[in-house]
Scaffold this active site. Structure first.
Site, PDB file in Angstrom:
ATOM      1  N   VAL A  14      10.135 -38.359  11.916  1.00  0.00           N
ATOM      2  CA  VAL A  14      10.215 -39.402  10.784  1.00  0.00           C
ATOM      3  C   VAL A  14      11.032 -40.510  11.002  1.00  0.00           C
ATOM      4  O   VAL A  14      11.285 -41.462  10.221  1.00  0.00           O
ATOM      5  CB  VAL A  14      10.337 -38.820   9.412  1.00  0.00           C
ATOM      6  CG1 VAL A  14       9.343 -37.790   9.106  1.00  0.00           C
ATOM      7  CG2 VAL A  14      11.913 -38.218   9.215  1.00  0.00           C
ATOM      8  N   GLY A  15      12.033 -40.276  12.000  1.00  0.00           N
ATOM      9  CA  GLY A  15      12.936 -41.585  12.443  1.00  0.00           C
ATOM     10  C   GLY A  15      14.410 -41.222  12.106  1.00  0.00           C
ATOM     11  O   GLY A  15      15.139 -42.321  11.759  1.00  0.00           O
ATOM     12  N   LYS A  38      25.700 -34.509  15.528  1.00  0.00           N
ATOM     13  CA  LYS A  38      24.214 -33.700  15.661  1.00  0.00           C
ATOM     14  C   LYS A  38      24.429 -32.388  16.020  1.00  0.00           C
ATOM     15  O   LYS A  38      24.522 -32.028  17.087  1.00  0.00           O
ATOM     16  CB  LYS A  38      23.389 -34.566  16.744  1.00  0.00           C
ATOM     17  CG  LYS A  38      22.017 -33.950  16.938  1.00  0.00           C
ATOM     18  CD  LYS A  38      20.758 -34.489  15.858  1.00  0.00           C
ATOM     19  CE  LYS A  38      19.576 -33.999  16.285  1.00  0.00           C
ATOM     20  NZ  LYS A  38      18.573 -34.460  15.377  1.00  0.00           N
ATOM     21  N   ASP A  55      18.522 -37.692  21.587  1.00  0.00           N
ATOM     22  CA  ASP A  55      18.775 -38.189  19.989  1.00  0.00           C
ATOM     23  C   ASP A  55      20.313 -38.017  20.104  1.00  0.00           C
ATOM     24  O   ASP A  55      20.925 -39.021  19.335  1.00  0.00           O
ATOM     25  CB  ASP A  55      18.279 -37.375  18.814  1.00  0.00           C
ATOM     26  CG  ASP A  55      16.862 -37.529  18.794  1.00  0.00           C
ATOM     27  OD1 ASP A  55      16.251 -38.492  19.306  1.00  0.00           O
ATOM     28  OD2 ASP A  55      15.992 -36.935  18.259  1.00  0.00           O
ATOM     29  N   GLY A 117      20.828 -34.058  10.877  1.00  0.00           N
ATOM     30  CA  GLY A 117      20.227 -32.670  10.637  1.00  0.00           C
ATOM     31  C   GLY A 117      19.059 -32.694  11.947  1.00  0.00           C
ATOM     32  O   GLY A 117      18.805 -33.597  12.680  1.00  0.00           O
ATOM     33  N   ALA A 118      18.299 -31.470  11.928  1.00  0.00           N
ATOM     34  CA  ALA A 118      17.345 -31.240  12.632  1.00  0.00           C
ATOM     35  C   ALA A 118      16.034 -31.096  11.945  1.00  0.00           C
ATOM     36  O   ALA A 118      16.018 -30.240  10.751  1.00  0.00           O
ATOM     37  CB  ALA A 118      17.701 -30.139  13.700  1.00  0.00           C
ATOM     38  N   ASN A 176      11.261 -45.894   6.910  1.00  0.00           N
ATOM     39  CA  ASN A 176      11.217 -46.034   8.239  1.00  0.00           C
ATOM     40  C   ASN A 176       9.590 -46.145   8.579  1.00  0.00           C
ATOM     41  O   ASN A 176       8.817 -45.312   8.439  1.00  0.00           O
ATOM     42  CB  ASN A 176      11.774 -44.890   9.271  1.00  0.00           C
ATOM     43  CG  ASN A 176      11.673 -45.405  10.505  1.00  0.00           C
ATOM     44  OD1 ASN A 176      11.716 -46.298  10.928  1.00  0.00           O
ATOM     45  ND2 ASN A 176      11.429 -44.296  11.428  1.00  0.00           N
ATOM     46  N   ILE A 207       9.241 -50.784  14.906  1.00  0.00           N
ATOM     47  CA  ILE A 207       9.657 -51.467  16.278  1.00  0.00           C
ATOM     48  C   ILE A 207       9.420 -50.511  17.527  1.00  0.00           C
ATOM     49  O   ILE A 207      10.045 -49.466  17.521  1.00  0.00           O
ATOM     50  CB  ILE A 207      11.082 -51.849  16.079  1.00  0.00           C
ATOM     51  CG1 ILE A 207      11.384 -52.688  14.747  1.00  0.00           C
ATOM     52  CG2 ILE A 207      11.751 -52.568  17.364  1.00  0.00           C
ATOM     53  CD1 ILE A 207      12.924 -52.882  14.634  1.00  0.00           C
TER      54      ILE A 207
END
Length: 228
Positions: A14-15, A38, A55, A117-118, A176, A207
């Site tokens: 979800v970004g 992270k 990420d 988070g993950a 997002n 984007i």
């Protein structure tokens, strides 16, 4: 001003990292020293330096303070799967004490620590536990990232409800736009604004290759800075 907060998502993809980068850039524009953290990442690649997650690397680069990768992402798991599956595959036990130790270390260095988070809120990290349990243990304020697409309303409202039911402070949310073709975008945003009891911190438009762009201009971090 809060010294650390948790970026949660309504689901995977979800970004969260796009939103995290945007928030880090917006905080940096305010002159604050930041660290992106992270704790657990699944879907990592073997490099000469060891296992690396893309990420987590984006968070490391977006922060203002230089921190060793192992401190940014203590659990870089290979399989692109739920953390509990990836950890079991590698015979790794995700220890909350280590996550807390790294967080405390980051708090000593930075003005603000952004913890990403993950997956979604209840993503498992073992057969019996979820990452949200650690977030509760640390009593981290939460920012919710909503990937704007068909079905996001129910996911967002349910996630916001359970965050509060878990006794945590939902301090903001970010829209997002993950699908440029999503219809009724304005109506979706209006519903989220009326139903989520937390300030909207911003809307990130669709984007291409967003993780490589300057995104701080889309985020208003003032509500975070005004929290005691």
């Amino acid at each position: 001003m809060i010294d650390a907060f948790f970026i949660a998502g309504t689901d995977t993809d979800v970004g969260k990292t796009v939103a995290s980068k945007a928030v880090l850039q917006a905080l940096a524009a305010k002159g604050l020293n930041t660290i992106g953290y992270k704790p657990v990442a699944a879907g990592s690649e073997k490099t000469e330096q060891g296992w690396r997650n893309s990420d987590a690397l984006h968070l490391q680069k977006a922060a203002t303070l230089e921190v060793a990768y192992e401190d940014v992402n203590p659990y870089a798991l290979e399989l692109p799967a739920s953390p509990h599956i990836a950890a079991k595959h590698e015979q790794v036990e995700i220890e909350y004490d280590l996550l807390s130790e790294k967080l405390a270390q980051h708090k000593e260095q930075a003005d603000v620590v952004l913890v990403e988070g993950a997956g979604g809120w209840r993503v498992p990290v073992s057969d019996t536990d979820s990452l949200s349990t650690w977030v509760q243990q640390e009593q981290l304020p939460v920012v919710l990232v909503v990937g704007i697409k068909l079905g996001c309303l129910s996911h967002a409202l349910l996630t916001a409800e359970i965050i509060k039911a878990d006794g945590l402070n939902l301090v903001g949310w970010i829209a997002n736009r993950v699908n440029p073709g999503t219809e009724h975008y304005a109506d979706i945003i209006e519903m989220l604004e009326s139903r989520i009891d937390a300030p909207k911190l911003g809307e990130i438009p669709y984007i291409p290759s967003a993780k490589r762009k300057e995104l701080g201009k889309y985020i208003n971090v003032e509500p975070l800075l005004n929290i005691d």
